[in-house]
Design a protein around this motif. Structure first.
Motif, short mmCIF file in Angstrom:
data_model
loop_
_atom_site.label_atom_id
_atom_site.label_comp_id
_atom_site.label_asym_id
_atom_site.label_seq_id
_atom_site.Cartn_x
_atom_site.Cartn_y
_atom_site.Cartn_z
N ASN A 106 -0.61 56.11 51.91
CA ASN A 106 0.68 56.24 51.49
C ASN A 106 1.10 57.54 52.32
O ASN A 106 2.42 57.88 52.09
CB ASN A 106 1.15 56.19 50.03
N ALA A 107 0.23 58.34 52.71
CA ALA A 107 0.15 59.55 53.50
C ALA A 107 1.33 59.04 54.55
O ALA A 107 2.11 60.21 54.62
CB ALA A 107 -0.48 60.11 54.23
N ILE A 108 1.29 58.22 55.58
CA ILE A 108 2.05 58.26 56.32
C ILE A 108 2.41 56.34 56.33
O ILE A 108 1.87 55.45 55.56
CB ILE A 108 1.66 57.90 57.42
N GLU A 116 0.14 60.16 66.15
CA GLU A 116 1.12 60.59 66.22
C GLU A 116 1.76 61.55 65.37
O GLU A 116 1.85 62.53 65.83
CB GLU A 116 2.70 60.21 66.51
N ALA A 117 1.32 61.41 63.67
CA ALA A 117 0.79 62.02 62.54
C ALA A 117 0.32 63.71 63.22
O ALA A 117 0.18 64.46 62.29
CB ALA A 117 0.32 61.31 61.34
N ILE A 118 -1.02 63.02 63.47
CA ILE A 118 -2.22 63.57 64.38
C ILE A 118 -1.88 64.89 64.36
O ILE A 118 -2.57 66.06 64.42
CB ILE A 118 -3.43 62.71 64.25
N GLY A 313 -5.53 72.17 50.31
CA GLY A 313 -4.57 72.73 50.06
C GLY A 313 -3.80 72.36 51.51
O GLY A 313 -3.07 73.17 52.48
N GLY A 314 -3.99 71.30 51.65
CA GLY A 314 -3.64 70.13 53.04
C GLY A 314 -1.78 69.82 52.41
O GLY A 314 -1.44 68.61 53.15
N GLU A 315 -0.93 70.78 51.72
CA GLU A 315 0.08 69.93 50.95
C GLU A 315 0.80 70.51 52.42
O GLU A 315 2.15 69.67 52.85
CB GLU A 315 1.03 71.17 50.07
N ALA A 316 1.42 71.57 53.70
CA ALA A 316 1.77 72.02 54.75
C ALA A 316 1.17 71.26 55.92
O ALA A 316 1.95 70.40 56.31
CB ALA A 316 1.44 73.17 55.11
N THR A 317 0.04 70.35 55.55
CA THR A 317 -0.67 69.82 56.65
C THR A 317 0.01 68.09 56.62
O THR A 317 0.25 67.50 57.45
CB THR A 317 -2.36 69.69 56.69
N LEU A 318 -0.10 67.74 55.26
CA LEU A 318 1.05 66.59 54.94
C LEU A 318 2.43 66.41 55.69
O LEU A 318 2.40 64.99 56.02
CB LEU A 318 0.49 66.26 53.35
N GLY A 323 5.96 63.87 59.54
CA GLY A 323 7.28 64.29 60.27
C GLY A 323 8.36 65.43 59.53
O GLY A 323 9.22 65.19 60.35
N LYS A 324 8.02 66.29 58.19
CA LYS A 324 8.73 66.84 57.79
C LYS A 324 9.29 68.62 58.21
O LYS A 324 7.55 69.06 58.82
CB LYS A 324 8.92 66.88 56.16
#
Length: 324
Positions: A106-108, A116-118, A313-318, A323-324
């Motif tokens: 459910n990450a993407i 594209e996400a990467i 600590g990957g909240e910003a990366t996710l 695309g947020k």
């Protein structure tokens, strides 16, 4: 005398041209029929050769010719055994904590391209590729359940089954679904599934043809967002830095999203063709989960994704991947 001078000049020109030419060694641990060959190795060779008038080319060394072992591919590039290689972050997952967020359930969404996400998050993950220049980072098609003599329609159907996974994160996914994870490289799965060492695999459908899993599996479950695999193609940084500017520019033009798209599109095409063949074979069970059935899997593994993202600590990366 003139003929001698002309012959000498021709030899000198030929020698000079040869000295300027550069052939990059691409290590491929899989056979030459694997999807990686046409979508990345041959594409790189064609694009770089065209852009440099043949001065820069790429040659694939297939079947582990430069060294067997999928997990060791990155090291081979850093050490200069190969100029370029491809591999899976999941095999050495501790090196790629934020890159592997893209693999999480459910990450993407299932219909969003992973590459594209990467590349939206490349600034966050580039430090995880030391000593190399990433040429492509992409994902497989969404994972499915590939089983032998087992039908998976709900998490309860996985209870106690031995399921092959690529890395520690997917091992936690398997555990959350009630299965016993077994980690092994994909090129060992055929025999493990054939002999009953494992009951099934969580991986993409492209493996049905790329690794002939269609010969030993007979049940496939689609529709649960249980993540996807990720892959990289990297080049030795020192090798790239030593190239002439025009050759580096040729690499820069194809590297990144363009080469990643080529790879991911090919993975999806291979997967779609393999699934069509599985449906048409007549001796397979292909299960397309309803939205309600798929949600049961999503609920079962939600905590794995939340825990992992918080742990690295990957909240910003996710958020960037989404695309947020």
């Amino acid at each position: 005398m003139i003929r001698t001078l002309l012959a000498s000049a021709a030899i000198a020109v030929g020698t000079f041209g040869a000295a300027k030419a550069e052939e990059l060694k691409f290590a491929n641990f899989t056979p030459p029929f694997h999807t990686i060959n046409a979508s990345v190795i041959e594409k790189l060779n064609a694009d770089l050769s065209a852009a440099t008038g043949g001065a820069l080319t790429v040659k694939g060394y297939h079947g582990g010719e430069l060294g067997a072992g999928p997990a060791e591919q990155y090291v081979r590039v850093v050490q200069g055994v190969a100029d370029i290689a491809w591999g899976l972050p999941g095999y050495t997952s501790s090196q790629f904590p934020k890159t592997m967020i893209v693999e999480l359930p459910n990450a993407i969404p299932l219909d969003v391209p992973g590459y594209e996400a990467i590349w939206r998050s490349i600034d966050d993950i580039s430090a995880e590729f030391p000593g190399t220049k990433p040429l492509a980072i992409w994902t497989s098609e969404p994972n499915i359940f590939i089983m032998k003599d087992r039908e998976i329609r709900s998490p309860a159907d996985l209870a106690g089954l031995k399921i092959r996974v690529a890395g520690t994160t997917m091992a936690e996914v398997a555990e959350a679904l009630g299965a016993t994870p077994v980690q092994m490289p994909i090129n060992q799965v055929y025999n493990a599934l054939q002999t009953g060492l494992i009951d099934g695999v969580i991986t993409g459908a492209s493996t049905l043809s790329d690794f002939k899993l269609d010969e030993v599996a007979n049940s496939y479950t689609l529709g649960a967002n249980i993540g996807r695999g990720s892959f990289y193609t990297v080049m030795t940084a020192a090798k790239y830095d030593a190239l002439p500017d025009d050759q580096k520019a040729a690499i820069d033009a194809v590297a990144g999203a363009p080469l990643s798209k080529s790879a991911e599109d090919a993975w999806n095409a291979t997967a779609n063709a393999a699934l069509e063949a599985a449906r048409a074979a007549g001796d397979n069970t292909v299960i397309d989960l309803s939205a309600e059935e798929a949600q049961a899997f999503a609920d079962a593994v939600a905590s794995v994704t939340d825990k992992y993202v918080a742990g690295v600590g990957g909240e910003a990366t996710l958020a960037k991947m989404q695309g947020k």
